[in-house]
Design a protein around this motif. Structure first.
Motif, PDB file in Angstrom:
ATOM      1  N   GLY A   1       0.773  -1.217   0.299  1.00 10.89           N
ATOM      2  CA  GLY A   1      -0.011  -0.091  -0.096  1.00 10.89           C
ATOM      3  C   GLY A   1       0.723   1.347  -0.236  1.00 10.89           C
ATOM      4  O   GLY A   1       0.255   2.314   0.197  1.00 10.89           O
ATOM      5  N   VAL A   2       2.292   1.134  -0.387  1.00 13.58           N
ATOM      6  CA  VAL A   2       2.905   2.455  -0.490  1.00 13.58           C
ATOM      7  C   VAL A   2       2.490   3.252  -1.551  1.00 13.58           C
ATOM      8  O   VAL A   2       2.256   2.639  -2.693  1.00 13.58           O
ATOM      9  N   PRO A   3       2.310   4.571  -1.650  1.00 14.20           N
ATOM     10  CA  PRO A   3       1.910   5.376  -2.658  1.00 14.20           C
ATOM     11  C   PRO A   3       2.921   5.412  -3.977  1.00 14.20           C
ATOM     12  O   PRO A   3       4.229   5.132  -3.730  1.00 14.20           O
ATOM     13  N   LEU A   4       2.360   5.427  -5.040  1.00 10.47           N
ATOM     14  CA  LEU A   4       3.127   5.534  -6.201  1.00 10.47           C
ATOM     15  C   LEU A   4       4.290   6.295  -6.249  1.00 10.47           C
ATOM     16  O   LEU A   4       5.509   5.976  -6.638  1.00 10.47           O
TER      17      LEU A   4
ATOM     18  N   ILE B   1       6.663   1.211 -16.900  1.00 10.80           N
ATOM     19  CA  ILE B   1       6.726  -0.172 -16.291  1.00 10.80           C
ATOM     20  C   ILE B   1       6.334   0.047 -14.819  1.00 10.80           C
ATOM     21  O   ILE B   1       5.636  -0.885 -14.337  1.00 10.80           O
ATOM     22  N   THR B   2       6.820   0.984 -14.244  1.00 14.56           N
ATOM     23  CA  THR B   2       6.720   0.945 -12.744  1.00 14.56           C
ATOM     24  C   THR B   2       5.276   1.265 -12.431  1.00 14.56           C
ATOM     25  O   THR B   2       4.717   0.665 -11.608  1.00 14.56           O
ATOM     26  N   ARG B   3       4.668   2.149 -13.223  1.00 13.15           N
ATOM     27  CA  ARG B   3       2.998   2.456 -13.052  1.00 13.15           C
ATOM     28  C   ARG B   3       2.364   1.330 -13.453  1.00 13.15           C
ATOM     29  O   ARG B   3       1.364   1.134 -12.788  1.00 13.15           O
ATOM     30  N   ASP B   4       2.864   0.501 -14.311  1.00 17.25           N
ATOM     31  CA  ASP B   4       1.855  -0.550 -14.867  1.00 17.25           C
ATOM     32  C   ASP B   4       1.782  -1.891 -13.811  1.00 17.25           C
ATOM     33  O   ASP B   4       1.109  -2.255 -13.651  1.00 17.25           O
ATOM     34  N   VAL B   5       3.221  -1.789 -13.454  1.00 16.63           N
ATOM     35  CA  VAL B   5       3.285  -3.035 -12.166  1.00 16.63           C
ATOM     36  C   VAL B   5       2.529  -2.565 -10.932  1.00 16.63           C
ATOM     37  O   VAL B   5       1.804  -3.261 -10.380  1.00 16.63           O
ATOM     38  N   TYR B   6       2.737  -1.246 -10.684  1.00 20.47           N
ATOM     39  CA  TYR B   6       1.837  -0.914  -9.357  1.00 20.47           C
ATOM     40  C   TYR B   6       0.459  -0.803  -9.603  1.00 20.47           C
ATOM     41  O   TYR B   6      -0.145  -1.514  -8.837  1.00 20.47           O
ATOM     42  N   LEU B   7       0.041  -0.563 -10.896  1.00 18.84           N
ATOM     43  CA  LEU B   7      -1.538  -0.622 -10.948  1.00 18.84           C
ATOM     44  C   LEU B   7      -1.951  -2.039 -10.916  1.00 18.84           C
ATOM     45  O   LEU B   7      -3.142  -2.360 -10.483  1.00 18.84           O
ATOM     46  N   HIS B   8      -1.170  -2.822 -11.618  1.00 22.08           N
ATOM     47  CA  HIS B   8      -1.461  -4.257 -11.871  1.00 22.08           C
ATOM     48  C   HIS B   8      -1.857  -4.874 -10.191  1.00 22.08           C
ATOM     49  O   HIS B   8      -2.702  -5.524 -10.237  1.00 22.08           O
ATOM     50  N   VAL B   9      -0.718  -4.778  -9.683  1.00 19.47           N
ATOM     51  CA  VAL B   9      -0.520  -5.356  -8.285  1.00 19.47           C
ATOM     52  C   VAL B   9      -1.852  -4.618  -7.288  1.00 19.47           C
ATOM     53  O   VAL B   9      -2.474  -5.515  -6.656  1.00 19.47           O
ATOM     54  N   THR B  10      -2.233  -3.394  -7.393  1.00 19.62           N
ATOM     55  CA  THR B  10      -3.170  -2.828  -6.536  1.00 19.62           C
ATOM     56  C   THR B  10      -4.325  -3.353  -7.046  1.00 19.62           C
ATOM     57  O   THR B  10      -5.222  -3.516  -6.036  1.00 19.62           O
TER      58      THR B  10
END
Length: 388
Positions: A348-351, A365-374
């Motif tokens: 739950g750490v902010p992007l 890539i960072t944003r895609d991984v973050y959105l996918h996991v959340t």
């Protein structure tokens, strides 16, 4: 062309008009003899010199001097290379090496057609798809994914756009290149970029047996989100164990090839790469282990001779690991950065905090991984709520 004898030499000359001043200029060359052949060769040399001088003034090439692909690359590289960081320049050079494995450097720039390029990229797409189905298939390039092929496409097209901007050609052949990119399972692609907890544990346990130093570096990357080159370039003085902080301020340069010549470049990959990262207790343990017996100006992660490790060395070991452990994932030193992103997203750490840690001001890539996991975590929460 005029010919004059000067001392024991013959001087051949030609006049041309300076397009800026309308004044006539003279250019000359010398030769030992004055024969039909030497006059012919002198005329060719003088024409080339005049065309080069006119090109430097006007920025346009003489219509009769057709530029080759090799000349375009040399001109493009000479102008653009100083603005690229070392690591970026290395990846660009790799892309252009692939291009010149397929197109002769002596080929005329004006002769390259959209059909030639379309066939070239269609062939590479077919090759990439074969590699994805058959991991033992080598192919003709080092491109292994459609996303990697799209990056290659962009870099080659940039060179041709440069040629248009400099008036070397009227228009780019990429204008009529239409590629049918294969549709990819976006979710599957994202999940290939990071390891889950069990997979990471298996990998680290493997390396603790065969190469303990790499186990520690990979875990350090996972805990901090640092690039391998950034971790390899760390001096002891870059870590503050009391404040539990690491100062990221450079990357390791491997261009010399020999480990004895590896040096720290005090410029990370991007401006946003300058950063401080909070260290966990486990990261401090790794630091203390590798700091024993070293001075503040020594590298943190080194081999038995005190030299830092190269990313190529690390990736070669990861290739060996993949031969016996097939997770269906893309495993390279970058995988541990993506795994860092996925774990922080899961917690739950902010992007924006994650982007700071990995040194990305704006990374897809960072944003895609973050959105996918959340999104995945939200779906799992819904499933649990439905069972209440």
């Amino acid at each position: 062309m005029f010919v004059r004898k000067y001392k024991d030499k013959w001087r051949f000359g030609e006049r041309y008009k300076d397009p800026l001043t309308d004044k006539w200029r003279t250019i000359t060359i010398s030769a030992d003899r004055n024969t039909r052949n030497t006059r012919h060769e002198a005329q060719i040399t003088l024409d080339k010199k005049i065309n080069a001088k006119l090109a430097n003034i006007t920025g346009e090439r003489n219509k009769h001097a057709q530029m080759t692909l090799g000349e375009l690359y040399d001109t493009y590289w000479k102008e653009k290379r100083p603005s690229w960081r070392y690591t970026s320049a290395r990846t660009y050079r790799t892309s252009y090496k692939v291009f010149f494995n397929h197109f002769d450097s002596e080929a005329k720039l004006s002769k390259i057609t959209s059909l030639m390029l379309t066939n070239h990229f269609d062939s590479l797409i077919s090759e990439v798809l074969k590699k994805q189905k058959n991991k033992s298939y080598k192919g003709t390039s080092n491109i292994h994914s459609i996303s990697g092929l799209k990056i290659y496409y962009a870099r080659v097209s940039m060179m041709f756009n440069y040629a248009v901007r400099k008036h070397f050609i009227r228009e780019t052949p990429f204008k009529d290149v239409h590629i049918e990119w294969p549709k990819e399972n976006h979710r599957a692609l994202i999940e290939q970029k990071y390891l889950d907890d069990d997979e990471l544990k298996i990998l680290l346990n493997y390396f603790r047996k065969v190469m303990p130093d790499f186990a520690d570096i990979f875990e350090w990357q996972y805990l901090t989100g640092m690039r391998f080159g950034e971790a390899a370039a760390l001096y002891l003085k870059d870590i503050d164990p009391l404040k539990k902080l690491v100062h990221v301020n450079g990357t390791l340069m491997y261009n010399a090839g020999r480990k004895e010549d590896f040096v720290k470049q005090n410029v990370p990959k991007t401006d946003s790469s300058f950063r401080e990262i909070a260290l966990s207790d486990r990261a401090i343990e790794i630091y203390r282990k590798h700091a024993k017996g070293k001075r503040q100006k020594d590298f943190l992660f080194t081999d038995e001779e005190g030299y830092p490790y190269s990313v190529q060395h690390a990736n070669n070991y990861l290739k060996i690991f993949r031969k016996t452990h097939d997770f269906g994932k893309i495993i390279s030193t970058h995988t541990f950065r993506h795994t860092h992103v996925s774990k922080l997203a899961e917690l739950g750490v902010p992007l924006y905090v994650i982007q700071h840690n990995v040194g990305h001001s704006n990374s897809k890539i960072t944003r895609d991984v973050y959105l996918h996991v959340t999104k995945k975590a939200q779906q799992e929460l819904r499933n649990k709520l439905n069972k209440m």
